[in-house]
Design a protein around this motif. Structure first.
Motif, short mmCIF file in Angstrom:
data_model
loop_
_atom_site.label_atom_id
_atom_site.label_comp_id
_atom_site.label_asym_id
_atom_site.label_seq_id
_atom_site.Cartn_x
_atom_site.Cartn_y
_atom_site.Cartn_z
N UNK A 132 23.38 4.77 -5.35
CA UNK A 132 23.72 6.15 -5.72
C UNK A 132 23.29 6.44 -7.16
N UNK A 133 23.55 5.50 -8.06
CA UNK A 133 23.13 5.68 -9.46
C UNK A 133 21.62 5.82 -9.56
N UNK A 134 20.90 4.99 -8.83
CA UNK A 134 19.43 5.03 -8.85
C UNK A 134 18.91 6.37 -8.34
N UNK A 135 19.46 6.83 -7.22
CA UNK A 135 19.02 8.10 -6.62
C UNK A 135 19.32 9.27 -7.56
N UNK A 136 20.52 9.27 -8.13
CA UNK A 136 20.90 10.37 -9.02
C UNK A 136 20.01 10.40 -10.27
N UNK A 137 19.70 9.22 -10.81
CA UNK A 137 18.86 9.18 -12.01
C UNK A 137 17.43 9.64 -11.73
N UNK A 138 16.96 9.38 -10.51
CA UNK A 138 15.62 9.83 -10.14
C UNK A 138 15.56 11.34 -9.98
N UNK A 139 16.64 11.94 -9.51
CA UNK A 139 16.63 13.36 -9.17
C UNK A 139 17.16 14.27 -10.28
N UNK A 140 18.11 13.77 -11.05
CA UNK A 140 18.85 14.64 -11.97
C UNK A 140 18.56 14.31 -13.42
N UNK A 141 18.38 15.33 -14.26
CA UNK A 141 18.11 15.07 -15.68
C UNK A 141 19.35 14.59 -16.42
N UNK A 142 19.16 13.73 -17.39
CA UNK A 142 20.23 13.25 -18.25
C UNK A 142 20.60 14.38 -19.22
N UNK A 143 21.86 14.87 -19.19
CA UNK A 143 22.23 15.99 -20.06
C UNK A 143 22.14 15.68 -21.54
N UNK A 144 22.12 14.39 -21.92
CA UNK A 144 21.95 14.05 -23.33
C UNK A 144 20.51 14.26 -23.78
N UNK A 145 19.59 14.36 -22.81
CA UNK A 145 18.18 14.58 -23.13
C UNK A 145 17.72 16.00 -22.80
N UNK A 146 18.31 16.60 -21.77
CA UNK A 146 17.94 17.95 -21.34
C UNK A 146 19.20 18.64 -20.85
N UNK A 147 19.64 19.67 -21.58
CA UNK A 147 20.90 20.33 -21.27
C UNK A 147 20.98 20.84 -19.85
N UNK A 148 22.05 20.49 -19.14
CA UNK A 148 22.25 20.99 -17.78
C UNK A 148 23.72 20.79 -17.39
N UNK A 149 24.13 21.50 -16.33
CA UNK A 149 25.50 21.39 -15.83
C UNK A 149 25.53 20.82 -14.43
N UNK A 150 24.52 20.01 -14.10
CA UNK A 150 24.44 19.46 -12.75
C UNK A 150 24.09 20.55 -11.75
N UNK A 151 24.55 20.44 -10.53
CA UNK A 151 24.25 21.44 -9.51
C UNK A 151 24.83 22.79 -9.92
N UNK A 152 23.97 23.80 -10.02
CA UNK A 152 24.41 25.10 -10.51
C UNK A 152 24.90 26.01 -9.39
N UNK A 153 24.49 25.72 -8.15
CA UNK A 153 24.89 26.54 -7.02
C UNK A 153 25.54 25.68 -5.94
N UNK A 154 26.53 26.25 -5.27
CA UNK A 154 27.14 25.57 -4.13
C UNK A 154 26.22 25.66 -2.92
#
Length: 339
Positions: A219-241
């Motif tokens: 799960x950690x591997x998949x999430x890191x491949x798909x999702x940006x690290x907020x410490x490097x690129x500002x984001x709030x994760x999934x923005x839409x339900x």
């Protein structure tokens, strides 16, 4: 209790939006609760802040921000069938999950690497990779700011639904979650329903002998491949339900566009993949000024630097309008607006 006026919240929200609170105070122990209720009465509104990973903050807040920093994890009770694990609200969610897996307290591994705190998890009823928080939830302890009283709440009290709960609908600042309890089965079984997990080479090879740690790592591997690290690129994760639609709506959408990604739900409903709709509409990787849609995950809106809440809202509205125009589907924002 220490109050800090005009507190700068830029580093306290993962979208990296400039914001200042009218005042900020920190919650660390139950000895502060009555004083905290008194302080809240001096402000027009209050907002409870955990990791700041699921919020869109306005530049200037009228709110008193209550920063939750309590810590501690323990076994609350146990039977032959399950363990009840209690965690304080200020615990980092991912570190809590990692610690549980490391101790052999299994059942939360699919929820690894979700940003935020333990206290925020029930508010959003977080979920990922085939597991929803309410499936592992036992109870929680909350402080009623208005009536200055402790309240024990079970799953029925919390009114969980998809990315929703009693707390998300309540007046902001009314409830402060202090501790959350999770029921973890002693007879653990792997949850591998999610396609990305079924296709993961390590899990596929392990088959029936798969371990909680292998799922956690995958799960950690998949999430890191798909999702940006907020410490490097500002984001709030999934923005839409992910929208929930009727069978008729699903059939209508399938007749308009091929390959619609959807998952059957109880009651004859279907959950659509919001990311697929956004990608199909051509938004994945697009940039509008200082904000944009992430190049690897269409559900994630990112701040390239210097963006404001208005920039994020404008982009979200463009996407919502376009998806509605093309597919007749309303996308609902997931992060909480804070003013």
């Amino acid at each position: 209790m220490l109050e800090i006026s005009g507190f700068d919240l830029l580093s306290s929200n993962t979208l990296g939006l400039p914001a200042h609170a009218a005042a900020m105070t920190r919650y660390r122990s139950t000895s502060q609760l009555r004083a905290l209720s008194e302080i809240c009465r001096a402000y027009p509104r209050a907002f409870v802040l955990g990791g700041g990973s699921n919020v869109v903050m306005e530049r200037d807040l009228e709110s008193l921000v209550i920063k939750v920093e309590s810590a501690g994890v323990s076994v609350h009770s146990e039977t032959n069938d399950e363990l009840i694990i209690e965690a304080h609200a200020g615990e980092n969610w991912h570190k809590f999950v990692s610690g549980c897996v490391g101790r052999g307290w299994n059942g939360l591994e699919n929820l690894a690497l979700i940003p935020g705190t333990v206290g925020a998890a029930p508010v959003q009823n977080i979920g990922a990779y085939g597991v929803e928080l309410d499936q592992r939830f036992h109870s929680l302890v909350a402080w009623d700011m208005l009536d200055a009283r402790l309240v024990d709440m079970d799953a029925a009290d919390c009114q969980f639904s998809y990315r929703n709960s009693f707390f998300k609908q309540a007046k902001p600042g009314r409830w402060l979650i202090l501790k959350v309890r999770f029921k973890l089965p002693r007879r653990w079984h792997a949850v591998l329903d999610y396609p990305d997990l079924r296709r993961h080479p390590v899990l596929e090879k392990a088959a029936a002998s798969v371990t909680p740690k292998q799922i956690f790592d995958a799960v950690c591997e998949i999430r890191r491949e798909k999702l940006p690290d907020p410490t490097l690129l500002g984001n709030a994760g999934s923005f839409f339900k992910n929208p929930i639609v009727t069978l008729a709506q699903y059939e209508s959408l399938k007749s308009m566009v091929a390959g619609v990604v959807a998952y059957p739900q109880d009651g004859g409903l279907y959950k659509l993949a919001a990311g697929w709709l956004i990608d199909r509409a051509g938004w994945k990787g697009r940039r509008v000024g200082s904000v944009g849609v992430h190049e690897r995950q269409a559900l994630v809106l990112v701040n390239y630097g210097g963006a404001t809440a208005q920039d994020i809202k404008r982009l979200a509205k463009l996407i919502q309008d376009d998806v509605m125009s093309r597919f007749g589907v309303l996308l609902e924002q997931e992060p909480v607006p804070v003013s």
